[in-house]
Motif scaffolding. Structure first.
Motif, PDB file in Angstrom:
ATOM      1  N   GLY A 185       0.875  -1.180  -0.229  1.00 50.39           N
ATOM      2  CA  GLY A 185       0.024   0.076   0.144  1.00 50.39           C
ATOM      3  C   GLY A 185       0.889   1.193  -0.006  1.00 50.39           C
ATOM      4  N   THR A 186       0.141   2.240  -0.157  1.00 50.81           N
ATOM      5  CA  THR A 186       0.901   3.618  -0.182  1.00 50.81           C
ATOM      6  C   THR A 186       1.824   3.451   1.205  1.00 50.81           C
ATOM      7  N   LEU A 187       3.068   4.095   0.889  1.00 47.59           N
ATOM      8  CA  LEU A 187       4.119   4.277   2.181  1.00 47.59           C
ATOM      9  C   LEU A 187       3.761   5.224   3.228  1.00 47.59           C
ATOM     10  N   GLN A 188       3.119   6.248   2.721  1.00 52.14           N
ATOM     11  CA  GLN A 188       2.575   7.415   3.346  1.00 52.14           C
ATOM     12  C   GLN A 188       1.337   6.722   4.556  1.00 52.14           C
ATOM     13  N   ALA A 246      -0.479  -6.825   0.240  1.00 51.67           N
ATOM     14  CA  ALA A 246      -0.398  -6.019   1.613  1.00 51.67           C
ATOM     15  C   ALA A 246      -1.915  -6.057   2.093  1.00 51.67           C
ATOM     16  N   THR A 247      -2.911  -6.526   1.064  1.00 50.29           N
ATOM     17  CA  THR A 247      -4.219  -6.792   1.364  1.00 50.29           C
ATOM     18  C   THR A 247      -4.624  -7.796   0.514  1.00 50.29           C
ATOM     19  N   ASP A 248      -5.493  -8.604   1.102  1.00 55.59           N
ATOM     20  CA  ASP A 248      -6.124  -9.856   0.224  1.00 55.59           C
ATOM     21  C   ASP A 248      -6.742  -9.391  -1.186  1.00 55.59           C
ATOM     22  N   ASP A 268       3.516 -22.005 -10.377  1.00 59.50           N
ATOM     23  CA  ASP A 268       4.443 -21.087 -11.019  1.00 59.50           C
ATOM     24  C   ASP A 268       4.661 -20.018 -10.070  1.00 59.50           C
ATOM     25  N   ILE A 269       3.767 -19.384  -9.320  1.00 60.16           N
ATOM     26  CA  ILE A 269       3.971 -18.080  -8.581  1.00 60.16           C
ATOM     27  C   ILE A 269       3.075 -18.649  -7.406  1.00 60.16           C
ATOM     28  N   SER A 270       3.810 -18.535  -6.008  1.00 61.72           N
ATOM     29  CA  SER A 270       2.863 -18.386  -4.936  1.00 61.72           C
ATOM     30  C   SER A 270       2.335 -17.150  -4.589  1.00 61.72           C
ATOM     31  N   VAL A 271       1.261 -16.918  -4.014  1.00 57.32           N
ATOM     32  CA  VAL A 271       0.700 -15.897  -3.411  1.00 57.32           C
ATOM     33  C   VAL A 271       0.221 -15.761  -1.963  1.00 57.32           C
ATOM     34  N   ILE A 272       0.257 -14.679  -1.106  1.00 56.95           N
ATOM     35  CA  ILE A 272      -0.035 -14.737   0.267  1.00 56.95           C
ATOM     36  C   ILE A 272      -0.491 -13.255   0.510  1.00 56.95           C
ATOM     37  N   GLY A 273      -1.329 -12.998   1.302  1.00 52.31           N
ATOM     38  CA  GLY A 273      -2.102 -11.908   1.550  1.00 52.31           C
ATOM     39  C   GLY A 273      -2.172 -11.541   3.001  1.00 52.31           C
ATOM     40  N   ILE A 274      -2.875 -10.351   3.348  1.00 51.72           N
ATOM     41  CA  ILE A 274      -3.112 -10.074   4.549  1.00 51.72           C
ATOM     42  C   ILE A 274      -4.732  -9.821   4.831  1.00 51.72           C
ATOM     43  N   THR A 288      -4.047 -18.437   0.901  1.00 51.54           N
ATOM     44  CA  THR A 288      -3.273 -18.261   2.299  1.00 51.54           C
ATOM     45  C   THR A 288      -3.131 -16.807   2.749  1.00 51.54           C
ATOM     46  N   THR A 289      -3.412 -16.608   3.922  1.00 49.62           N
ATOM     47  CA  THR A 289      -3.289 -15.235   4.308  1.00 49.62           C
ATOM     48  C   THR A 289      -3.102 -15.027   5.869  1.00 49.62           C
ATOM     49  N   VAL A 290      -2.966 -13.732   6.281  1.00 48.20           N
ATOM     50  CA  VAL A 290      -2.815 -13.523   7.707  1.00 48.20           C
ATOM     51  C   VAL A 290      -3.852 -12.757   8.104  1.00 48.20           C
TER      52      VAL A 290
END
Length: 334
Positions: A185-188, A246-248, A268-274, A288-290
């Motif tokens: 997400g935005t670093l601000q 950084a988000t689902d 080919d590529i794994s993906v995880i979110g929050i 798979t997520t937190v």
């Protein structure tokens, strides 16, 4: 004509004080008298005047809630937790959408305070000096919900965003991945943006890996930005073998972009979110997520606010709730 407390008293054959005691659930009323008053209220269609009662008691039993994006399922779950606890303690909720715009957030805060709410929950969003200035003019308690201020001066309920991101990336690293992309997400944004970026960076460093800026893309938390970031990663000469979003919602966008390119998740590529939004278990493969305890964040925030409004003792004004890694099918070992 508006039915008044005087009309109810005359209909029931009791004093206005007795009607007032019944309406305010005062126990010092005989059951037979209480029944007569309720019957009169029902016949006449009387509704107590909340404004007048608020002027008399200097309490409106109303809490203002500022929500950054009413269309976001995460905030809807937080709002549900808030409302359940508010109902338990007999508070009404005024919910205001602020569209993640600072000027509108501050305007909404001031409007709610002008409405004489008994307390305020500020949900999500970046807490700037302008926000703190608006909060400082309040003579009622304010609790930050699903966010914190950088100085930690205000009561708040949230998770450890950096720790959640660290755990997500650690899951990928433990599966053997060394080229891990991040859709940030935005670093601000100190919580969902910068803190989660810091967690990603710390996890890489803990594995002896240096941060490669080509593997970081800035999104806006939405599905489309997840798709765009994944498309960028796929086009790299040496694409990442795993993506942390950084988000689902951005993670699901990434999954679909990978599949649209003829590749497979997680082969080919794994993906995880929050976050652990509902869609995380509906997408294929399941994400798979937190998990953030969104309902609990809302419920604990409202309970903390009720204590502050009632001037009850508060053991901990800055509450950090635990997150949890939810294993599904979008991460594979290499």
């Amino acid at each position: 004509m508006t039915v008044t407390i005087y009309d109810v008293a005359r209909e029931a054959g009791v004093s206005m004080a007795t009607v007032s005691r019944v309406v305010n659930n005062n126990p010092n009323v005989k059951p037979q008298t209480r029944k007569k008053v309720y019957e009169a209220i029902e016949r006449l269609g009387y509704r107590p005047n909340a404004v007048a009662r608020g002027l008399a008691s200097k309490k409106t039993t109303t809490v203002g809630v500022v929500i950054p994006d009413i269309s976001n399922a995460i905030f809807a779950e937080v709002a549900r937790g808030i409302e359940d606890i508010a109902n338990m303690y007999h508070y009404n909720i005024i919910l205001c959408n602020a569209d993640k715009r600072k000027e509108k957030e501050i305007r909404v805060v001031n409007t709610l305070l002008e409405k004489q709410v008994d307390g305020l929950l500020f949900m999500g969003g970046t807490v700037t000096d302008e926000h703190l200035q608006a909060f400082s003019t309040s003579n009622v308690p304010i609790v930050l919900c699903a966010t914190t201020d950088e100085k930690g001066t205000m009561p708040s309920v949230d998770i450890d965003h950096e720790g959640a991101a660290f755990d997500a990336v650690q899951r990928l690293l433990s599966a053997g991945h060394r080229r891990v992309g991040m859709i940030s997400g935005t670093l601000q944004d100190p919580a969902n943006g910068f803190a989660r970026y810091q967690g990603y960076k710390r996890a890489l460093e803990s594995a002896g890996l240096s941060l490669d800026e080509q593997y970081v893309r800035i999104g806006n938390y939405k599905y489309e930005s997840g798709m765009e970031a994944a498309q960028y990663f796929i086009a790299l000469p040496e694409r990442p073998t795993a993506i942390f979003a950084a988000t689902d919602e951005m993670a699901i966008g990434a999954i679909h972009a990978i599949q649209d390119a003829g590749l497979k998740v997680p082969e080919d590529i794994s993906v995880i979110g929050i976050d652990n939004i509902r869609m995380a278990s509906m997408v294929r493969p399941q994400l798979t997520t937190v998990a953030q305890p969104m309902y609990d964040i809302g419920a604990v925030s409202m309970r903390l606010l009720t204590k502050l409004m009632k001037k009850e003792p508060v053991d901990q004004a800055k509450v950090v709730l635990p997150h949890e890694l939810i294993e599904r099918r979008s991460v594979a070992s290499i």
